[in-house]
Design an enzyme around this catalytic site. Sequence first.
Site, PDB file in Angstrom:
ATOM      1  N   SER A 172       0.842  -1.196   0.000  1.00  0.00           N
ATOM      2  CA  SER A 172       0.000   0.000   0.000  1.00  0.00           C
ATOM      3  C   SER A 172       0.878   1.248   0.000  1.00  0.00           C
ATOM      4  O   SER A 172       1.989   1.247  -0.557  1.00  0.00           O
ATOM      5  CB  SER A 172      -0.915  -0.066   1.228  1.00  0.00           C
ATOM      6  OG  SER A 172      -1.870   0.957   1.194  1.00  0.00           O
ATOM      7  N   LYS A 190      -5.309   3.302  -2.379  1.00  0.00           N
ATOM      8  CA  LYS A 190      -4.593   2.573  -1.326  1.00  0.00           C
ATOM      9  C   LYS A 190      -5.442   2.451  -0.055  1.00  0.00           C
ATOM     10  O   LYS A 190      -5.306   1.483   0.694  1.00  0.00           O
ATOM     11  CB  LYS A 190      -3.256   3.250  -1.022  1.00  0.00           C
ATOM     12  CG  LYS A 190      -2.259   3.208  -2.198  1.00  0.00           C
ATOM     13  CD  LYS A 190      -1.906   1.797  -2.632  1.00  0.00           C
ATOM     14  CE  LYS A 190      -0.665   1.785  -3.531  1.00  0.00           C
ATOM     15  NZ  LYS A 190      -0.337   0.457  -4.052  1.00  0.00           N
TER      16      LYS A 190
HETATM   17  C1  HXC Z   1      -2.801  12.747 -15.905  1.00  0.00           C
HETATM   18  C2  HXC Z   1      -2.681  10.643 -16.869  1.00  0.00           C
HETATM   19  C3  HXC Z   1      -1.284  10.614 -16.703  1.00  0.00           C
HETATM   20  C4  HXC Z   1      -0.654  11.749 -16.097  1.00  0.00           C
HETATM   21  C5  HXC Z   1      -1.891   8.768 -17.644  1.00  0.00           C
HETATM   22  N1  HXC Z   1      -3.006   9.485 -17.452  1.00  0.00           N
HETATM   23  N2  HXC Z   1      -0.805   9.422 -17.182  1.00  0.00           N
HETATM   24  N3  HXC Z   1      -3.450  11.685 -16.473  1.00  0.00           N
HETATM   25  N4  HXC Z   1      -1.457  12.786 -15.719  1.00  0.00           N
HETATM   26  N5  HXC Z   1       0.672  11.823 -15.917  1.00  0.00           N
HETATM   27  C6  HXC Z   1      -4.361   9.133 -17.865  1.00  0.00           C
HETATM   28  C7  HXC Z   1      -4.479   8.861 -19.355  1.00  0.00           C
HETATM   29  O1  HXC Z   1      -4.541  10.078 -20.092  1.00  0.00           O
HETATM   30  C8  HXC Z   1      -5.781   8.067 -19.409  1.00  0.00           C
HETATM   31  O2  HXC Z   1      -6.902   8.896 -19.272  1.00  0.00           O
HETATM   32  C9  HXC Z   1      -5.726   7.257 -18.132  1.00  0.00           C
HETATM   33  O3  HXC Z   1      -4.770   7.894 -17.256  1.00  0.00           O
HETATM   34  C10 HXC Z   1      -5.262   5.845 -18.379  1.00  0.00           C
HETATM   35  O4  HXC Z   1      -4.023   5.908 -19.086  1.00  0.00           O
HETATM   36  P1  HXC Z   1      -3.478   4.724 -19.998  1.00  0.00           P
HETATM   37  O5  HXC Z   1      -2.075   5.055 -20.346  1.00  0.00           O
HETATM   38  O6  HXC Z   1      -4.443   4.442 -21.093  1.00  0.00           O
HETATM   39  O7  HXC Z   1      -3.617   3.511 -18.988  1.00  0.00           O
HETATM   40  P2  HXC Z   1      -2.744   2.271 -18.782  1.00  0.00           P
HETATM   41  O8  HXC Z   1      -2.000   1.869 -20.008  1.00  0.00           O
HETATM   42  O9  HXC Z   1      -3.651   1.301 -18.194  1.00  0.00           O
HETATM   43  O10 HXC Z   1      -1.640   2.740 -17.737  1.00  0.00           O
HETATM   44  C11 HXC Z   1      -1.935   2.922 -16.357  1.00  0.00           C
HETATM   45  C12 HXC Z   1      -1.068   4.049 -15.747  1.00  0.00           C
HETATM   46  C13 HXC Z   1       0.400   3.860 -16.139  1.00  0.00           C
HETATM   47  C14 HXC Z   1      -1.266   4.018 -14.229  1.00  0.00           C
HETATM   48  C15 HXC Z   1      -1.564   5.371 -16.285  1.00  0.00           C
HETATM   49  O11 HXC Z   1       1.155   4.931 -15.626  1.00  0.00           O
HETATM   50  C16 HXC Z   1       0.947   2.536 -15.687  1.00  0.00           C
HETATM   51  O12 HXC Z   1       0.746   1.532 -16.361  1.00  0.00           O
HETATM   52  N6  HXC Z   1       1.655   2.479 -14.587  1.00  0.00           N
HETATM   53  C17 HXC Z   1       2.228   1.200 -14.041  1.00  0.00           C
HETATM   54  C18 HXC Z   1       3.608   1.380 -13.532  1.00  0.00           C
HETATM   55  C19 HXC Z   1       3.645   2.368 -12.409  1.00  0.00           C
HETATM   56  O13 HXC Z   1       2.902   3.332 -12.328  1.00  0.00           O
HETATM   57  N7  HXC Z   1       4.576   2.124 -11.507  1.00  0.00           N
HETATM   58  C20 HXC Z   1       4.748   2.978 -10.345  1.00  0.00           C
HETATM   59  C21 HXC Z   1       4.049   2.383  -9.211  1.00  0.00           C
HETATM   60  S1  HXC Z   1       4.585   3.267  -7.810  1.00  0.00           S
HETATM   61  P3  HXC Z   1      -7.780   9.375 -20.560  1.00  0.00           P
HETATM   62  O14 HXC Z   1      -8.904  10.171 -19.965  1.00  0.00           O
HETATM   63  O15 HXC Z   1      -6.847  10.211 -21.410  1.00  0.00           O
HETATM   64  O16 HXC Z   1      -8.247   8.132 -21.246  1.00  0.00           O
HETATM   65  C22 HXC Z   1       3.340   3.423  -6.842  1.00  0.00           C
HETATM   66  C23 HXC Z   1       3.779   4.122  -5.603  1.00  0.00           C
HETATM   67  C24 HXC Z   1       2.653   4.343  -4.678  1.00  0.00           C
HETATM   68  O17 HXC Z   1       2.273   3.011  -7.078  1.00  0.00           O
HETATM   69  C25 HXC Z   1       3.078   5.187  -3.526  1.00  0.00           C
HETATM   70  C26 HXC Z   1       4.340   4.751  -2.890  1.00  0.00           C
HETATM   71  C27 HXC Z   1       4.822   5.573  -1.764  1.00  0.00           C
END
Ligand code: HXC
Length: 335
Positions: A172, A190
């Site tokens: 989380s 979370k």
């Molecule tokens: C605003 C954003 C954005 C950003 C994406 N979106 N990035 N909005 N600012 N920087 C929007 C997109 O425009 C889209 O909305 C929607 O989010 C979904 O984006 P997709 O790229 O189509 O989704 P997807 O391919 O499923 O990717 C999910 C994701 C991506 C969360 C956006 O970043 C991802 O896959 N992340 C996985 C890896 C990751 O994040 N690792 C770090 C985890 S660390 P629209 O409206 O345009 O359709 C973590 C730490 C927690 O969680 C805290 C610890 C202390």
Amino acid sequence: MGSKQPHEFLSPVWRDGIFNGRVAFVTGGAGDICSAQTRALVYLGADACIIGRNVEKTEAAAKDIAKVRKGARVIGIGNVDVRNYDTLKAAAGRCVRELGSIDFVIAGAAGNFVAPLAGLSPNAFKAVMDIDTLGTFNTMKATIDYLVESAGAHLSPNPENSPPGGRFLAISATFHYTGLPLQSHVSAAKAGVDSIVGSVALEYGPRGVMANVIAPGPIEGTEGMERLASQDAIAEDAKQANSLQLRPGIRGGSPGIPSGRWGTVRDIADATVYLFSAAADNVNGHVLVVDGGAWRRQGGSLGVGLDPGMQYPMFLLSGEVSNKVKDGRKKPSKL
Ligand code: HXC
């Protein structure tokens, strides 16, 4: 030994073989934090299945982790999105067919990016809720029957001191304890994760499954930090720690964190080993915060998404957020 040395993912206090014969199922297992957790479990005797979206990344991480112990079996199952229950269920079935059981589960897959409420589309909010909250539920649902079976087969404590089974762990965060600007989506997600685990503890504790949460703070060198903290702010933090001679000799000093240093993946791996070991046989429904006390001064000197000098609430009023965090947004196709 693979690409990491034991001291990078485990402190020297654990006994070899404490997880012999057990199998871990880890979503997000190729990521920085969850791969260290898996590496530690495998080093101490477990086999593992790691689950991810990217096939190459997941399979390569599995191969690397397997090198940590001679004879270890580590399977990388790619093309699985925790938002899709059916693919997760199939991955769990494959894990049991090929490795014999699922005794420990880590729901570690997560998504994050920095965005104010005004910059979040409904789909952006939903994407993080779906990966973190629904993904944790799906992971639990796809594996809980195996965990109940494992808990029944490996009662602990037992006179032979054989390893326990039936442990569920979710990863989380601490943002929802106070709320945090630019993290409303993750805070909500979370909070849901913590709540799901509380329910698992209540409903499955009587069947021997212990369910807990680890809430990491800022962990150095991870993808998560690249997405959350400005690289300028990180450099400034290190500079200040050096000039203050804060905990000299300790890597990753940070004046904003009460313990005086950033977290490491090893901190989280150690906490995981504890919760899956016989030492935590009666720990259930607990949230173990491993953050050096950072949440007590949330934001500290290192605000999420902020460059040095940006302060609450001015950055919100001006609409200014650092562009030195990893955006993570898909680039539009050039067609
Ligand atoms: C605003 C954003 C954005 C950003 C994406 N979106 N990035 N909005 N600012 N920087 C929007 C997109 O425009 C889209 O909305 C929607 O989010 C979904 O984006 P997709 O790229 O189509 O989704 P997807 O391919 O499923 O990717 C999910 C994701 C991506 C969360 C956006 O970043 C991802 O896959 N992340 C996985 C890896 C990751 O994040 N690792 C770090 C985890 S660390 P629209 O409206 O345009 O359709 C973590 C730490 C927690 O969680 C805290 C610890 C202390």
